[in-house]
Design a protein around this motif. Structure first.
Motif, PDB file in Angstrom:
ATOM      1  N   HIS A 158     -12.936   0.648 -11.096  1.00  0.00           N
ATOM      2  CA  HIS A 158     -12.540   1.586 -11.754  1.00  0.00           C
ATOM      3  C   HIS A 158     -12.503   3.075 -10.986  1.00  0.00           C
ATOM      4  O   HIS A 158     -12.671   4.187 -11.771  1.00  0.00           O
ATOM      5  N   GLN A 216      -9.889   4.959  -9.558  1.00  0.00           N
ATOM      6  CA  GLN A 216      -9.032   5.930 -10.081  1.00  0.00           C
ATOM      7  C   GLN A 216      -9.154   6.552 -11.162  1.00  0.00           C
ATOM      8  O   GLN A 216      -8.945   7.601 -11.551  1.00  0.00           O
ATOM      9  N   ALA A 217      -9.860   5.804 -12.285  1.00  0.00           N
ATOM     10  CA  ALA A 217     -10.324   6.800 -13.769  1.00  0.00           C
ATOM     11  C   ALA A 217     -11.625   7.141 -13.329  1.00  0.00           C
ATOM     12  O   ALA A 217     -11.562   8.490 -14.121  1.00  0.00           O
ATOM     13  N   CYS A 218     -12.295   7.174 -12.452  1.00  0.00           N
ATOM     14  CA  CYS A 218     -13.502   8.002 -12.350  1.00  0.00           C
ATOM     15  C   CYS A 218     -13.332   9.231 -11.255  1.00  0.00           C
ATOM     16  O   CYS A 218     -14.181   9.956 -10.891  1.00  0.00           O
TER      17      CYS A 218
END
Length: 150
Positions: free
Chosen positions: A26, A28-30
């Motif tokens: 994850h 990209q989300a972080c």
């Protein structure tokens, strides 16, 4: 664990195994970061690598910086070490106390300024170097200080 502090969402990962999973699956989300209001001054958030979202423009700027910085380190790294050695030698010869913070700042600033502008900004034991160091510390303090608007 997920926390919501006002309008800011925060995820807390408490184990190394989960942190590795979150950061690999994850990423990209972080990778997004909150842009402080101070960075919006003069539109720094639109063209500065630390504030840009991970996208094509960010990747292109990161690639350019990586190539230029590594090239300059290869070409110029030994000169900066020689300058650092000379500064330390000058302190030793004159019996002065070595201000590691000032010498480290001068060396780092000259590495960066020679990479970006092909010129050394800082000089050993210079009032201008100390003033630049104070300005950089003030800038860091201002960017790091919580802002009511944020």
């Amino acid at each position: 664990m997920h926390l919501k502090l006002g309008s800011i969402h925060t995820t807390v990962v408490s184990s190394p195994e989960r942190a590795k999973e979150v950061l690999t699956k994850h990423d990209q989300a972080c990778s997004g970061r909150a842009v402080p209001s101070a960075a919006h001054t003069m539109d720094h958030h639109k063209s500065s690598i630390p504030w840009l979202p991970v996208a094509n423009k960010w990747r292109a700027l990161r690639k350019i910086m990586k190539e230029q910085v590594s090239l300059m380190h290869q070409l110029d790294g030994n000169d900066r070490l020689v300058q650092l050695h000379n500064d330390l030698q000058e302190c030793s010869n004159s019996g002065r106390v070595v201000d590691i913070r000032e010498i480290g700042f001068k060396t780092a600033l000259n590495l960066l300024s020679s990479t970006l502008f092909s010129i050394d900004f800082a000089h050993f034991d210079s009032s201008l170097t100390r003033e630049m160091m104070e300005n950089v510390h003030a800038l860091i303090k201002n960017l790091g200080t919580p802002n009511l608007v944020d």
